[in-house]
Design a protein around this motif. Structure first.
Motif: not given
Lengths: 265, 309
Positions: B199, B202, B204-208, B263-266
């Motif tokens: 995760a 990944h 698409v969702v990783q912040r770093f 993670l950036e998941v909203g």
């Protein structure tokens, strides 16, 4: 103590039952691919428990099947779907989505140019994602859900080179058309028109834990992505040929598959 | 989730599900989820992309009543986008501010469900969690306190509310965790401890910006994978038992903040943290809210007696 109407109690019970059974996923899923690393003892023990859990799950699913239509109807009517499987299957690859436009000139229809635009991930993956990434996550989600719906609706026999656009589900059409409209507003000269829109999905494998990253592949991918980050990649001379449906293309270690296309009249 | 000292099991059960509580907890939930609904709405922008049916939205034709098809065929799609967006925004604003009482909460629920039918594509599990919370809140009068509505402030003292909607919400939160835990346990990446590694790697969702999680952190990712799995599966039991409740909620806050940082998941992390309000003792929360509100009222309106509580 106040008394409560039995009807209220019954409705409450029904609601709790409905959301509980509604949260149950179908136990029938495709078999998992073999593990890329040998499992630890703990993983082996958990795998043994998972076998029992899968049996119980299948049993419970079978028991609740007669009431499932009523539950689904209730959950749909109230908007109370229970899709709580976030991150239950994290992808073992990086994901990309790009759109490609074939552009013809009215004066010279045989001279085609091609523009390709990366649309997912929305944010650059070589930069820290802060506040803007919040809104961008919604856009990525939209592409991801559209892809899921497309794969769910596309019949297996359609994965063939001679598949026609009209045979494909239209779940990816809004993405292709939205970007085509946007490109037409900004990137078309007078007398030019888009004659074909393609939506490609890309994937690049993530190495399993403990394995090193292939540095050469990493740098090659970074170079490719940097080009995409500048905006639509315009090809006027070495114009790619129109590929068959589900054709493959490579950008460094990204493998692209043509998932959807249409040819506006 | 104390049931008090009722005599018979039936009475205890009745008390557990239907006893009267101060309405403050519902007001705090109303404000918290009003703000989160607004954040969720702002995420699904620009309007031309996610509200205009000619944007990135499923093509009309699959709906039950054909309303979306009619909107597109009539040529009003851009106007309809603005109307639907503005209506939703107003409903959420009214709910947050406490204008319109239960009607505003009901309108927000309708708007929330309507958004799913209008364009499901940008909506994640956090939107569905918001719907579930709003569904619980419509059954209580959430606008009695902490409201800017002048009619409410001048009204009679707040009326106690049934705890049933709060219990439904608590059950829903437990179900979210347990169901998510079972789904995760069914996947071999969670069982072999590599799920968080994948995760966080990944793109698409990783912040770093990392290609894969650095080697020294992979052990932490494995521990976090098993920790998350255990937390989600055990959450209903741990939060039901009074002795472990607060520790569980603190651990949950840590888990969700950790997910938000990496993670950036909203708004999912914030939505789940906000649901923990439902597990705080309603009477103590009411006392706290009263104290804070009266202190604020005394500071800003020293000549006016405390109102609306």
């Amino acid at each position: 103590m106040r008394t409560t109407s039995p009807l209220v109690g019954a409705l409450l019970l029904w609601h709790l039952l409905a959301i509980t059974l509604g949260s149950l996923r179908s136990p029938y899923s495709p078999p998992a691919p073999p593990r890329s690393v040998p499992p630890s003892r703990l993983a082996q023990a958990l795998d043994a428990v998972a076998v029992v859990q899968a049996r119980l799950h299948a049993r419970l699913w079978h028991i609740q099947e007669p009431v499932r239509p009523a539950i689904d109807a209730y959950l749909t009517m109230t908007g109370m779907a229970q899709p709580w499987n976030m991150f239950s299957n994290p992808p073992q690859y990086d994901e990309y989505l790009r759109v490609r436009f074939y552009i013809e000139r009215a004066r010279n229809p045989h001279q085609t140019r091609v523009a390709t635009e990366l649309v997912m991930p929305v944010a650059r993956e070589d930069q820290l994602r802060l506040f803007r990434a919040y809104r961008e996550s919604y856009e990525d989600k939209a592409y991801s859900i559209a892809l899921q719906r497309f794969y769910r609706n596309r019949a297996a026999h359609l994965i063939a080179p001679d598949t026609k656009s009209s045979e494909l589900p239209n779940d990816l059409a809004p993405i292709g058309r939205f970007y085509a409209r946007r490109f037409a507003e900004r990137g078309l000269s007078q007398g030019e028109r888009i004659v074909r829109i393609e939506v490609w999905r890309g994937a690049a494998a993530t190495p399993p834990p403990g394995r090193p990253v292939d540095e050469a592949a990493r740098l090659a991918r970074r170079a490719v992505l940097l080009e995409y980050y500048q905006g639509p990649v315009d090809e006027r001379f070495n114009v790619p040929r129109v590929p068959p449906y589900h054709g493959v293309d490579y950008d460094a270690d990204i493998e692209w598959l043509l998932e959807y296309f249409e040819e506006p009249s | 989730m104390s049931t008090g000292g009722a005599a018979t099991p039936v009475e205890r059960c009745h008390r557990f599900w239907f006893r009267q509580i101060p309405p403050h907890v519902y007001a705090v939930l109303r404000i918290a989820f009003g703000v989160l609904c607004l954040l969720d709405l702002l995420g699904a922008t620009p309007i031309s992309m996610f509200w205009d049916l000619n944007g990135i939205a499923p093509l009309p034709g699959g709906g039950t009543w054909g309303f979306r098809s009619w909107v597109v065929a009539s040529g009003f799609a851009p106007v309809a986008a603005w109307v639907v967006f503005t209506g939703t925004l107003l409903a959420y604003l009214c709910m947050t501010l406490g204008i319109g009482g239960q009607a505003a909460v009901f309108a927000s629920l309708l708007a929330n469900v309507w958004q799913t039918a209008w364009n499901v594509l940008p909506l994640s599990a956090s939107h569905q969690a918001l719907t579930a919370v709003l569904f619980s809140l419509v059954w209580a009068d959430c606008g009695q306190v902490l409201t800017v509505s002048p009619t409410r402030n001048a009204a009679t003292p707040p009326q106690p509310q049934s705890i049933a909607p709060l219990r439904v919400l608590q059950y829903q939160v437990c179900l979210i965790y347990f169901s998510s835990g079972v789904s995760k346990f069914s996947n071999e990446l969670w069982r072999d401890g590599s799920a968080i590694y994948y995760a966080m790697s990944h793109n698409v969702v990783q912040r770093f910006p990392v290609d894969v999680l650095p080697l020294p952190l992979q052990g932490v990712a494995t521990l976090t994978t098993y920790g998350t799995l255990a937390f989600e599966l055990a959450f209903p039991l741990l939060v039901a038992w009074r002795r472990t409740r607060i520790v569980t909620l603190i651990a949950g806050v840590g888990l969700h903040l950790g997910a938000w940082v990496t993670l950036e998941v909203g708004p999912f992390s914030w939505v789940m943290i906000a649901t923990y309000i439902a597990f705080l003792p309603p009477e103590r929360l009411a006392t706290l809210v009263d104290e804070v509100w009266q202190r604020k009222a005394a500071r800003y309106r020293p000549s006016t007696p405390s109102q609306g509580l």
